[in-house]
Design a protein around this motif. Structure first.
Motif, short mmCIF file in Angstrom:
data_model
loop_
_atom_site.label_atom_id
_atom_site.label_comp_id
_atom_site.label_asym_id
_atom_site.label_seq_id
_atom_site.Cartn_x
_atom_site.Cartn_y
_atom_site.Cartn_z
N PRO A 47 0.70 -1.25 0.02
CA PRO A 47 0.24 -0.02 -0.11
C PRO A 47 1.03 1.21 0.00
O PRO A 47 0.40 2.32 -0.52
CB PRO A 47 -0.69 0.05 1.18
CG PRO A 47 -0.89 -1.68 1.73
CD PRO A 47 0.49 -1.97 1.19
N ARG A 88 2.09 1.77 -3.43
CA ARG A 88 0.84 2.45 -4.26
C ARG A 88 0.14 3.79 -3.81
O ARG A 88 -0.61 4.29 -4.50
CB ARG A 88 -0.35 1.45 -4.13
CG ARG A 88 -0.12 -0.08 -4.95
CD ARG A 88 -1.20 -0.71 -4.99
NE ARG A 88 -1.90 -0.89 -3.89
CZ ARG A 88 -1.73 -2.20 -3.07
NH1 ARG A 88 -1.00 -2.99 -3.28
NH2 ARG A 88 -2.55 -2.30 -1.92
N SER A 141 -2.50 6.15 -5.78
CA SER A 141 -3.79 6.38 -5.37
C SER A 141 -4.28 7.81 -5.57
O SER A 141 -5.33 8.23 -5.62
CB SER A 141 -3.98 5.46 -4.13
OG SER A 141 -4.01 4.29 -4.45
N LEU A 174 -10.12 5.06 -2.71
CA LEU A 174 -8.98 5.76 -2.84
C LEU A 174 -8.23 6.37 -1.41
O LEU A 174 -7.39 6.01 -1.04
CB LEU A 174 -8.73 6.48 -3.90
CG LEU A 174 -9.16 5.90 -5.44
CD1 LEU A 174 -9.21 6.94 -6.33
CD2 LEU A 174 -7.78 5.00 -5.52
N ARG A 177 -9.20 5.58 1.39
CA ARG A 177 -9.07 4.49 2.60
C ARG A 177 -7.54 3.91 2.19
O ARG A 177 -6.95 3.49 3.31
CB ARG A 177 -10.06 3.58 2.65
CG ARG A 177 -11.22 4.00 3.28
CD ARG A 177 -12.72 3.14 3.36
NE ARG A 177 -13.89 3.52 3.92
CZ ARG A 177 -14.69 3.16 3.78
NH1 ARG A 177 -15.08 2.15 3.04
NH2 ARG A 177 -15.72 3.66 4.28
N GLN A 178 -7.44 3.66 0.69
CA GLN A 178 -5.84 3.26 0.64
C GLN A 178 -4.80 4.20 0.92
O GLN A 178 -4.06 3.55 1.44
CB GLN A 178 -5.95 2.88 -1.10
CG GLN A 178 -6.65 1.56 -1.50
CD GLN A 178 -6.80 1.60 -3.11
OE1 GLN A 178 -6.02 2.35 -3.63
NE2 GLN A 178 -7.56 0.75 -3.37
N CYS A 179 -5.20 5.47 0.83
CA CYS A 179 -4.17 6.25 1.04
C CYS A 179 -4.06 6.50 2.67
O CYS A 179 -2.94 6.49 2.86
CB CYS A 179 -4.47 7.67 0.54
SG CYS A 179 -4.42 7.85 -1.24
N SER A 229 -4.49 4.01 4.71
CA SER A 229 -3.67 2.75 5.19
C SER A 229 -2.47 2.74 4.92
O SER A 229 -1.69 2.49 5.54
CB SER A 229 -4.52 1.72 4.60
OG SER A 229 -3.71 0.50 4.66
#
Length: 86
Positions: A11, A14, A18, A49, A51-53, A55
């Motif tokens: 993560p 990425r 993201s 997106l 939430r990905q950032c 995390s």
């Protein structure tokens, strides 16, 4: 177009992709030319997106803490929030 990363990338790796995609999505939504269905889909994608950032940032903070004090990572203080700039 955003850079492609391998599906097994962490993560943290990425994060930039993201964030870039999220910024592009917000720009498109702010133009106000999307249908309601497109806007809802974009919003759902944006939440994912975000939430990905979030995390990725949490994992990066953990990595920094481990590098700062590998013998006692729990002793690290939380990062201070950045000034608002207002």
């Amino acid at each position: 177009m955003a850079k492609k990363t391998s599906p097994d990338a962490s993560p943290v790796a990425r994060f930039e992709q993201s964030l870039d995609e999220l910024e592009q999505l917000v720009d498109r939504m702010e133009q106000g030319e999307m249908t309601l269905e497109e806007s809802l889909s974009a919003y759902e994608r944006g939440v994912g997106l975000y939430r990905q950032c979030q995390s990725a940032l949490e994992q990066a903070e953990i990595r920094v803490r481990l590098l700062s004090d590998p013998q006692n990572p729990d002793s690290a203080e939380p990062f201070a929030p950045l000034p608002d700039g207002n």
